[in-house]
Design an enzyme around this catalytic site. Structure first.
Site, PDB file in Angstrom:
ATOM      1  N   GLU A 212      25.004  46.559  32.708  1.00  0.00           N
ATOM      2  CA  GLU A 212      25.139  47.677  33.652  1.00  0.00           C
ATOM      3  C   GLU A 212      24.202  47.538  34.837  1.00  0.00           C
ATOM      4  O   GLU A 212      24.523  47.958  35.941  1.00  0.00           O
ATOM      5  CB  GLU A 212      24.867  49.007  32.938  1.00  0.00           C
ATOM      6  N   LYS A 213      23.032  46.939  34.596  1.00  0.00           N
ATOM      7  CA  LYS A 213      22.042  46.829  35.665  1.00  0.00           C
ATOM      8  C   LYS A 213      21.191  45.576  35.428  1.00  0.00           C
ATOM      9  O   LYS A 213      21.177  45.024  34.320  1.00  0.00           O
ATOM     10  CB  LYS A 213      21.170  48.082  35.737  1.00  0.00           C
TER      11      LYS A 213
ATOM     12  N   TYR B 205      17.295  53.847  24.550  1.00  0.00           N
ATOM     13  CA  TYR B 205      18.121  54.367  25.648  1.00  0.00           C
ATOM     14  C   TYR B 205      17.935  55.881  25.817  1.00  0.00           C
ATOM     15  O   TYR B 205      18.141  56.654  24.883  1.00  0.00           O
ATOM     16  CB  TYR B 205      19.588  54.052  25.364  1.00  0.00           C
TER      17      TYR B 205
ATOM     18  N   ARG C 168      19.341  58.281  28.050  1.00  0.00           N
ATOM     19  CA  ARG C 168      20.366  59.249  28.481  1.00  0.00           C
ATOM     20  C   ARG C 168      21.307  59.599  27.328  1.00  0.00           C
ATOM     21  O   ARG C 168      22.510  59.677  27.485  1.00  0.00           O
ATOM     22  CB  ARG C 168      21.157  58.683  29.667  1.00  0.00           C
TER      23      ARG C 168
ATOM     24  N   ASP D 105      25.696  50.599  29.578  1.00  0.00           N
ATOM     25  CA  ASP D 105      24.877  51.517  28.793  1.00  0.00           C
ATOM     26  C   ASP D 105      25.749  52.212  27.744  1.00  0.00           C
ATOM     27  O   ASP D 105      26.953  52.400  27.956  1.00  0.00           O
ATOM     28  CB  ASP D 105      24.236  52.566  29.710  1.00  0.00           C
TER      29      ASP D 105
ATOM     30  N   ASP E 158      27.032  54.934  26.822  1.00  0.00           N
ATOM     31  CA  ASP E 158      27.502  56.296  27.049  1.00  0.00           C
ATOM     32  C   ASP E 158      28.807  56.259  27.829  1.00  0.00           C
ATOM     33  O   ASP E 158      29.342  55.190  28.131  1.00  0.00           O
ATOM     34  CB  ASP E 158      26.439  57.136  27.788  1.00  0.00           C
TER      35      ASP E 158
END
Length: 642
Positions: free
Chosen positions: A7-8, A328, A330, A103, A105
């Site tokens: 994701e990043k 993680y 979030r 991520d 989610d």
């Protein structure tokens, strides 16, 4: 070649560290020693196109264009993301196998899926794409995640849920912002009336709370206390419990509002004999609170340190990505997978090493305890926020990050402490026909509460027996006054967003909402609150949050249905149902489009009078000049006006 799409960049580096070396860095990717490649997104590489990119006529805001509903949805890259998107598209085409490492989610699932589909992946290659769920960036945890790959097809429903939310927000926010802005401009308002399906109901919560406080009139109410003593001169007090015959003298909260009634009761019991009609003494247990999800952590941090939701999220992101000290952040889950219990020894040792203040608490943890927090049925894409087994002295962190780590670590350690045990006594005493209740609560053993800084004060009652006679020395009338509801704070506003059912007006909807159905998501709540501050709809006065004049006027000017959390709470419930494969995309979006058309028609019919009270000159959306950093041809930094 296997292509891992993170994701990043920080997640990509953690993935690469767990895969074969030597590594070779290239433009937008890392080549691994075995020929595989790790690349990354930069958050969302793709965004919804603007209305005018569907049709140039939409560039000018006009009533007759509404609602704008795309027949075929389009995505585009931005100047910030186009370079990395080009890198990924090329690598995706070359790859034999794709591994999705977004991520864990809803949004993390969608943003990588978007890139895969935008790049034209189809057939077997799409079907064989795998999913890697990483909740902990330490190398051992990443290695475990890489050994537990799942089919990305298992997460289609999660991605569909995120897609439905993104498109619904676009439809709702864009169309309603346009229609109410056009109406306001008829009245001479110079700004933009920004309407959002989460931000507007949230602002409505604050405005209505402020109105309740402003219009509140304090009223007296009365309690009667009996001052009692036993034959052994053990003294205590009991409070009168009004009978059904007193209902007409009570308010909706059951408080007696007629002083004469209370004085009569006090006079009737003074100097009288009382009889114990029942005495119940029980030992009770209280289990440890579950590990944190993001909202629970933000609420506790706001209560203890007065940190805003955004401050907590920023610290969590740093603890997760830069320091690798927590999992993680979030997350909306407060549970852990059962196999994670095996890492408890490593995690508690890391806590003891990282924070000397928690060394004794870590050493006192009983790792044989395996309580309700470990529940595979309540863990899907991600689990609760807990410390990792990474070792790093917290003295190197800023105070805020250290405080957040301590909260997370303590909450985790509580899972390895026994229940808090206490004794509770309840006595019912009859005095001259009236019933009086006395209660006491005292600690038996601290259990997990030993980790708390403050302990509850014990209260006591003498041991009483049914039928025992007591003496009432006097009855006392205590006059109190009703109190207005409290202004929202960071903690209570987050709590309201997390448990929105309390504020839903529709009784039928309220009954089906779960306690966990909320306004917004764990990942978005902090940003939504900050957005309302940025747009000058909310402001802080000390520790409390109140609406500004513009925020008040905006809510007063909009139809009530748009300012209540009912519809948004229902959306979240439906989006969760899509994630759980209990509802379809079309079953959510098509009715929403029909509802949107009705709202727009009503807004146009109401005319500009509905917005006549908005301030004429206030414009919280006026484009401000901000400094933007660019790189000139010689590589030095310069400032320009954006």
């Amino acid at each position: 070649m296997i292509l891992y799409i993170a994701e990043k960049p920080s997640l990509a580096r953690a993935i690469a560290d767990a895969l074969p070396k030597p590594h070779r860095k290239a433009e937008g990717c890392i080549h691994l020693g075995n020929g595989d490649i790790v690349s990354w997104c930069i958050g969302h590489l793709l965004t919804q196109v603007d209305p005018e990119e569907y049709d140039p006529i939409y560039k000018k805001w006009q009533f007759e264009h509404l609602p704008i509903i795309p027949e075929k949805w389009k995505l585009k890259s931005t100047p910030r993301t186009s370079k990395q998107l080009a890198v990924l598209k090329k690598l995706i085409k070359q790859a034999d196998q794709l591994v999705h490492v977004g991520d864990p989610d809803r949004e993390g699932q969608l943003l990588v899926d978007e890139v895969i589909h935008f790049s034209g992946v189809k057939g077997n290659k799409l079907q064989q794409t795998q999913r890697c769920l990483v909740s902990d960036l330490t190398i051992n945890a990443v290695k475990r995640s890489l050994q537990q790959l799942r089919s990305n097809q298992d997460f289609v429903a999660l991605s569909t849920s995120a897609l439905a939310r993104t498109r619904a927000d676009w439809l709702y926010g864009l169309n309603l912002t346009r229609v109410y802005t056009l109406q306001a401009q008829k009245c001479g308002y110079k700004g933009v009336i920004s309407v959002g399906r989460v931000q507007t109901p949230l602002l409505g919560l604050v405005v209505r709370r402020d109105e309740q406080i402003a219009s509140f009139v304090s009223k007296p109410f009365y309690e009667v206390l009996a001052h009692l003593s036993s034959e052994q001169n053990e003294s205590f007090t009991a409070k009168w419990k009004p009978s059904e015959a007193c209902l007409k003298y009570q308010d909706e909260e059951g408080r007696v509002v007629i002083k004469g009634l209370a004085e009569n009761v006090a006079a009737r019991i003074s100097g009288q004999q009382g009889t114990v009609s029942s005495f119940v003494a029980k030992n009770k247990n209280q289990v440890a609170p579950l590990p944190y999800n993001l909202s629970a952590l933000q609420i506790d941090a706001a209560k203890r340190y007065h940190y805003s939701a955004q401050q907590v999220l920023d610290s969590c992101q740093a603890l997760y990505e830069r320091h690798k000290l927590i999992t993680y952040p979030r997350s909306d889950s407060r549970y852990l997978p059962r196999n994670h219990h095996r890492q408890a020894n490593l995690v508690t040792k890391a806590i003891a090493h990282n924070e000397p203040k928690l060394k004794l608490a870590s050493e006192g943890a009983d790792l044989a305890i395996k309580g309700r927090a470990w529940n595979d049925k309540k863990v899907d894409a991600h689990h609760a926020i807990i410390p990792t087994d990474s070792h790093k002295a917290l003295a190197t962190l800023d105070t805020q990050s250290r405080n957040i780590y301590q909260l997370i670590a303590k909450q985790y350690l509580m899972q390895f402490y026994p229940d808090y045990r206490y004794a509770e006594c309840v006595a019912e005493i009859e005095i001259n026909g009236g019933i009086f209740i006395a209660k006491a609560k005292s600690r038996v053993s601290d259990g997990w509460k030993a980790l708390l800084d403050k302990q509850e004060k014990d209260t006591y009652l003498p041991t009483l027996n049914k039928g025992q006679k007591l003496h009432c020395a006097k009855g006392e009338v205590v006059e109190k006054n009703t109190q207005p509801p409290a202004h929202f704070t960071d903690a209570t506003l987050l709590s309201a967003m997390s448990n929105i059912a309390r504020f839903v007006k529709d009784a039928s909807l309220k009954s089906v909402l779960k306690e966990t159905d909320g306004l917004g998501t764990e990942a978005t709540r902090a940003g939504i609150i900050e957005l309302l501050f940025k747009r000058q709809f909310l402001k802080r006065t000390g520790k409390v949050i109140i609406a500004t004049d513009v925020g008040n006027k905006l809510i007063q000017s909009l139809p009530e249905t748009l300012t209540l959390p009912d519809m948004t709470a229902q959306w979240e419930m439906q989006l969760n149902a899509i994630s759980d494969k209990k509802q379809s995309y079309n079953g959510f979006v098509l009715p929403l489009q029909q509802q949107l058309s009705k709202v727009i028609d009503q807004a146009i019919t109401d005319g500009p009078q509905a917005l006549k009270d908005l301030p004429m000159t206030s414009n919280p959306f006026k484009k401000s000049y901000r400094k933007k950093t660019t790189i000139n041809k010689r590589g030095s930094r310069k400032k320009q006006r954006a």
